[in-house]
Scaffold this active site. Sequence first.
Site, PDB file in Angstrom:
ATOM      1  N   CYS A 158     -43.091   7.982 -63.181  1.00  0.00           N
ATOM      2  CA  CYS A 158     -43.880   7.003 -64.301  1.00  0.00           C
ATOM      3  C   CYS A 158     -45.480   7.510 -64.517  1.00  0.00           C
ATOM      4  O   CYS A 158     -45.895   7.548 -65.300  1.00  0.00           O
ATOM      5  CB  CYS A 158     -43.735   5.576 -63.990  1.00  0.00           C
ATOM      6  N   ARG A 191     -38.229   9.688 -51.822  1.00  0.00           N
ATOM      7  CA  ARG A 191     -38.387   8.358 -51.002  1.00  0.00           C
ATOM      8  C   ARG A 191     -38.064   8.349 -49.785  1.00  0.00           C
ATOM      9  O   ARG A 191     -36.699   9.001 -49.493  1.00  0.00           O
ATOM     10  CB  ARG A 191     -37.585   7.156 -51.802  1.00  0.00           C
ATOM     11  N   GLN A 231     -33.978  11.687 -60.988  1.00  0.00           N
ATOM     12  CA  GLN A 231     -33.808  10.510 -61.714  1.00  0.00           C
ATOM     13  C   GLN A 231     -33.632  10.970 -63.329  1.00  0.00           C
ATOM     14  O   GLN A 231     -34.183  12.013 -63.886  1.00  0.00           O
ATOM     15  CB  GLN A 231     -34.907   9.607 -62.020  1.00  0.00           C
ATOM     16  N   ASP A 261     -34.742   9.900 -65.863  1.00  0.00           N
ATOM     17  CA  ASP A 261     -35.789   9.066 -66.355  1.00  0.00           C
ATOM     18  C   ASP A 261     -36.251   9.460 -67.630  1.00  0.00           C
ATOM     19  O   ASP A 261     -36.030  10.252 -68.314  1.00  0.00           O
ATOM     20  CB  ASP A 261     -36.811   9.406 -65.457  1.00  0.00           C
ATOM     21  N   HIS A 275     -39.274   7.117 -70.197  1.00  0.00           N
ATOM     22  CA  HIS A 275     -40.217   5.784 -70.456  1.00  0.00           C
ATOM     23  C   HIS A 275     -40.222   5.671 -72.145  1.00  0.00           C
ATOM     24  O   HIS A 275     -40.521   6.573 -72.732  1.00  0.00           O
ATOM     25  CB  HIS A 275     -41.495   6.145 -69.996  1.00  0.00           C
ATOM     26  N   LYS A 312     -35.435  -7.003 -66.694  1.00  0.00           N
ATOM     27  CA  LYS A 312     -34.581  -5.583 -66.877  1.00  0.00           C
ATOM     28  C   LYS A 312     -33.065  -6.181 -66.906  1.00  0.00           C
ATOM     29  O   LYS A 312     -32.626  -7.174 -66.500  1.00  0.00           O
ATOM     30  CB  LYS A 312     -34.704  -4.850 -65.585  1.00  0.00           C
ATOM     31  N   HIS A 357     -39.137   1.264 -68.667  1.00  0.00           N
ATOM     32  CA  HIS A 357     -38.612   2.323 -68.013  1.00  0.00           C
ATOM     33  C   HIS A 357     -37.012   2.256 -68.101  1.00  0.00           C
ATOM     34  O   HIS A 357     -36.531   1.337 -68.033  1.00  0.00           O
ATOM     35  CB  HIS A 357     -38.747   2.268 -66.427  1.00  0.00           C
TER      36      HIS A 357
HETATM   37 ZN   LIG Z   1     -40.835   4.761 -64.955  1.00  0.00          ZN
END
Ligand SMILES: [Zn+2]
Length: 581
Positions: free
Chosen positions: A277, A306, A324, A326, A328, A408, A454
């Site tokens: 992000c 992580r 991910q 991912d 946004h 979410k 996200h």
């Molecule tokens: Zn994010």
Amino acid sequence: MAKNIVDEKLDKIRHSMSHVMAEAVLEIFPDAQIAIGPSIENGFYYDFDLPRGLNQEDLDEITQRMKNIISEDKEFKRTVVSRDEAKKMFKGQVYKQELIDAIEADQEVSLYNQGGFTDLCRGPHVGSTKELNKDSFKLLSTAGAYWRGKETNPMLTRIYATAWSNPKELRLYLAKLEEIEKRDHRKLGKELDLFSFHEQAGPGLAYWHPRGTRIRLAIEDFWRAQHYKNGYEMIGTPHVGKSWLWETSGHLDFYKESMYSPMEMDKSDYYVKPMNCPFHIMIYLNGKHSYKELPFRWAELGTVYRYEKAGALHGLMRVRGFTQDDAHLICTPEQMEDEIKEVLRFSLFMLRSFGFTDIAAYLSTKPEKCVGEQSQWDAATESLKEAIENEGLEYEIDEGGGAFYGPKIDLKVKDAIGREWQLSTVQFDFNLPERFNMVFVDSDGVEKRPYMIHRALLGSIERFFGVLIEHFAGAFPLWLSPEQVCVIPVASTFSEYAQKVCTRLKEEGVRVYLDDGDDRLNAKIRNAQNKKVPHMLIIGEKEEQETAISVRYRTGKQENMIALDEYVSLLKNKINGHEMV
Ligand SMILES: [Zn+2]
Ligand SMILES: [Zn+2]
């Protein structure tokens, strides 16, 4: 309602069984220290401090003794004593002493006794061991478990067991366990040569082998194509960022324990990214943005790292490095509702494309402690709810279960054997736009804060791959199979034509290989079958004469003499239609 009564009954059976197991273990090891023994999903466990490790013979003996205790028809008797009395009764049992110490001094202590064994326990239990069935439980495994789950505490031996009301239920459950084991992605990953882990090179970090990578790229190619189709742009960002970035994002305040230690370079600390992000936000901050440019939909297959505890790692399902899928979404308040509807529709499309049809939504709402305005939370939560209802999805609400920075939706799918996996997440964020001072110029010329969302549709490529392996038991649908077609000439005389068929398919973009080795036909078919190749093309004299093929499917079905051209278009339709074989 009926189900709850059944669950309560099973719960009592399982918890009573754990007392019986503790009694049996104490018969064998009179000096054992006993800790706790709750009922759990499908069974129960008990933690012991034992003079030595346990082997299968020990488990067999414990089982036999449990059966004897059950046959003795011992009553479960509840008594209540003072805390001091309890301390005397459990003299020498250090873990029980600790549990009793945690009870307030003037409180009474509840005990349960069956024959030769008394435990500190609130109950409830069955009335007598005769309500237990000596043929409907099984000791499954042992594992190390820290007392109270704390790593600085002593390591105890945990015995896991399953228990049911009757032998038939036990049989069904054991059959399901066997199915789960057969589908275990770690086992299939090895057998099918898809991926590996290397403890000495770093635990929890996946290595993708050529066959696994073919599947991964098929997933990623599809993912990218669909994102472009749905109005997304792809972006690319670095793997490390200076501490400034993580201080601004707040990760160093509340996420540091999950981040890898920094590396120093030019007197600055660089952190490997645990999330993408802040990098995406840097691209946003690169210029001024007008409402006319929004929404931005920026996607990246972003690899993050992580720190997970070693004990929590589990094949591809729980790793320390993962990619991910991912993206946004950055939009104006007016655009937010449509964006949410679209992203949910897109999520469902993606999951269904991989063969998941049973999908449920979970909505998590505003917790006590949070950032952002009440009106933002209300609008965002309402839009999530509407989007779910718009798709006609079953959903549950976890009131107050959201992250501190926004509500979410999680989507969970059911796999082929009924297990639920959480894959997609659509998460609002009222925190980062504030921290990074993200603004856009609205139609009235005033600078305003955009909404930021996200979202990950598959979750992570690693975990998603693990779920796919288990869902399909390693037999991937045609479009994902590492080898879609194997061409097998019945004799070397037909190798030349077989090679021609192979080349033709390769030119059409099909993942195909020729098996013109010395093995017999049956052995070649078996080899392809072991690799779970969807199509085996059998090439003989007739096929060559008529420029045709005969196809044997992975399912065992066979079709003879299809003209090559016809087969090619048939095959491509099946691949594009995401058919199984
Ligand atoms: Zn994010
Ligand atoms: Zn108990």
